[in-house]
Design a protein around this motif. Structure first.
Motif, PDB file in Angstrom:
ATOM      1  N   UNK A  23       5.427  -6.819   4.552  1.00  0.00           N
ATOM      2  CA  UNK A  23       4.171  -6.026   3.832  1.00  0.00           C
ATOM      3  C   UNK A  23       2.964  -6.849   3.887  1.00  0.00           C
ATOM      4  N   UNK A  24       2.169  -6.298   4.175  1.00  0.00           N
ATOM      5  CA  UNK A  24       0.638  -7.240   4.230  1.00  0.00           C
ATOM      6  C   UNK A  24       0.321  -7.425   2.994  1.00  0.00           C
ATOM      7  N   UNK A  25       0.337  -8.756   2.680  1.00  0.00           N
ATOM      8  CA  UNK A  25       0.053  -9.539   1.257  1.00  0.00           C
ATOM      9  C   UNK A  25      -0.779 -10.680   1.610  1.00  0.00           C
ATOM     10  N   UNK A  26      -1.480 -11.388   0.541  1.00  0.00           N
ATOM     11  CA  UNK A  26      -2.138 -12.627   0.548  1.00  0.00           C
ATOM     12  C   UNK A  26      -1.141 -13.792   1.303  1.00  0.00           C
ATOM     13  N   UNK A  27       0.157 -13.661   0.874  1.00  0.00           N
ATOM     14  CA  UNK A  27       1.097 -14.768   1.302  1.00  0.00           C
ATOM     15  C   UNK A  27       1.223 -14.759   2.884  1.00  0.00           C
ATOM     16  N   UNK A  28       1.028 -13.667   3.612  1.00  0.00           N
ATOM     17  CA  UNK A  28       1.183 -13.769   4.908  1.00  0.00           C
ATOM     18  C   UNK A  28      -0.190 -13.200   5.698  1.00  0.00           C
ATOM     19  N   UNK A  29      -1.282 -13.543   4.910  1.00  0.00           N
ATOM     20  CA  UNK A  29      -2.904 -13.352   5.594  1.00  0.00           C
ATOM     21  C   UNK A  29      -2.813 -11.928   5.786  1.00  0.00           C
ATOM     22  N   UNK A  30      -2.103 -10.903   5.307  1.00  0.00           N
ATOM     23  CA  UNK A  30      -2.251  -9.503   5.618  1.00  0.00           C
ATOM     24  C   UNK A  30      -1.704  -9.118   7.092  1.00  0.00           C
ATOM     25  N   UNK A  31      -0.885  -9.737   7.506  1.00  0.00           N
ATOM     26  CA  UNK A  31      -0.440  -9.705   8.782  1.00  0.00           C
ATOM     27  C   UNK A  31       0.831  -8.617   8.808  1.00  0.00           C
ATOM     28  N   UNK A  34       2.920  -2.939   7.015  1.00  0.00           N
ATOM     29  CA  UNK A  34       2.891  -1.728   5.940  1.00  0.00           C
ATOM     30  C   UNK A  34       2.008  -2.205   4.698  1.00  0.00           C
ATOM     31  N   UNK A  35       1.511  -1.350   3.976  1.00  0.00           N
ATOM     32  CA  UNK A  35       0.844  -1.590   2.809  1.00  0.00           C
ATOM     33  C   UNK A  35       1.761  -2.045   1.643  1.00  0.00           C
ATOM     34  N   UNK A  36       0.967  -2.554   0.617  1.00  0.00           N
ATOM     35  CA  UNK A  36       1.695  -2.887  -0.748  1.00  0.00           C
ATOM     36  C   UNK A  36       2.535  -1.690  -1.264  1.00  0.00           C
ATOM     37  N   UNK A  37       1.602  -0.662  -1.167  1.00  0.00           N
ATOM     38  CA  UNK A  37       2.456   0.712  -1.610  1.00  0.00           C
ATOM     39  C   UNK A  37       3.613   0.877  -0.875  1.00  0.00           C
ATOM     40  N   UNK A  38       3.526   1.116   0.427  1.00  0.00           N
ATOM     41  CA  UNK A  38       4.911   1.098   1.263  1.00  0.00           C
ATOM     42  C   UNK A  38       5.893   0.185   1.014  1.00  0.00           C
ATOM     43  N   UNK A  44      10.954   1.214  -6.225  1.00  0.00           N
ATOM     44  CA  UNK A  44      10.492   2.500  -7.041  1.00  0.00           C
ATOM     45  C   UNK A  44      11.643   3.392  -7.049  1.00  0.00           C
ATOM     46  N   UNK A  45      12.286   3.688  -5.682  1.00  0.00           N
ATOM     47  CA  UNK A  45      13.234   4.566  -5.486  1.00  0.00           C
ATOM     48  C   UNK A  45      14.461   4.206  -6.328  1.00  0.00           C
ATOM     49  N   UNK A  59      19.110  -1.570  -0.165  1.00  0.00           N
ATOM     50  CA  UNK A  59      18.155  -0.360   0.596  1.00  0.00           C
ATOM     51  C   UNK A  59      16.896  -0.882   0.716  1.00  0.00           C
ATOM     52  N   UNK A  60      16.224  -0.210   1.881  1.00  0.00           N
ATOM     53  CA  UNK A  60      14.951  -0.482   2.045  1.00  0.00           C
ATOM     54  C   UNK A  60      14.127   0.990   2.014  1.00  0.00           C
ATOM     55  N   UNK A  61      12.718   1.209   2.502  1.00  0.00           N
ATOM     56  CA  UNK A  61      12.154   2.311   2.210  1.00  0.00           C
ATOM     57  C   UNK A  61      12.712   3.542   2.915  1.00  0.00           C
ATOM     58  N   UNK A  62      13.504   3.460   3.888  1.00  0.00           N
ATOM     59  CA  UNK A  62      14.114   4.363   4.306  1.00  0.00           C
ATOM     60  C   UNK A  62      15.391   5.143   4.143  1.00  0.00           C
ATOM     61  N   UNK A  63      16.179   4.253   3.206  1.00  0.00           N
ATOM     62  CA  UNK A  63      17.301   4.362   2.641  1.00  0.00           C
ATOM     63  C   UNK A  63      18.421   3.094   2.438  1.00  0.00           C
ATOM     64  N   UNK A  64      19.578   3.626   2.412  1.00  0.00           N
ATOM     65  CA  UNK A  64      20.926   2.474   2.446  1.00  0.00           C
ATOM     66  C   UNK A  64      20.787   1.982   3.600  1.00  0.00           C
TER      67      UNK A  64
END
Length: 68
Positions: A23-31, A34-38, A44-45, A59-64
């Motif tokens: 995920x694109x965050x400050x820790x990896x220079x936004x590289x 996917x977005x933080x929401x993704x 959240x699931x 699990x990941x965002x696509x399932x188990x």
């Protein structure tokens, strides 16, 4: 695999692991691609599942995901 051991040892508590993905965050220079929401989709699931849902899962965002 520690997740499955906790799930077996604590049968009254649901224990799962979530992979947010790269995920694109400050820790990896936004590289990350996917977005933080993704990146929060899997978390959240899991947090909003019904009480009778499985335990000891990965699990990941696509399932188990199968443990390897």
């Amino acid at each position: 695999m520690l997740t499955t051991q906790y799930a077996k040892g604590l049968p009254d508590i649901r224990v799962d692991a979530a992979d947010p993905g790269y995920t694109a965050t400050d820790l990896n220079g936004h590289s990350g691609p996917q977005t933080v929401t993704e990146g929060t989709d899997a978390i959240v699931a899991l947090a909003t599942e019904s009480p009778g849902s499985g335990s000891g899962r990965f699990v990941d965002r696509t399932g188990e995901i199968a443990w390897s």
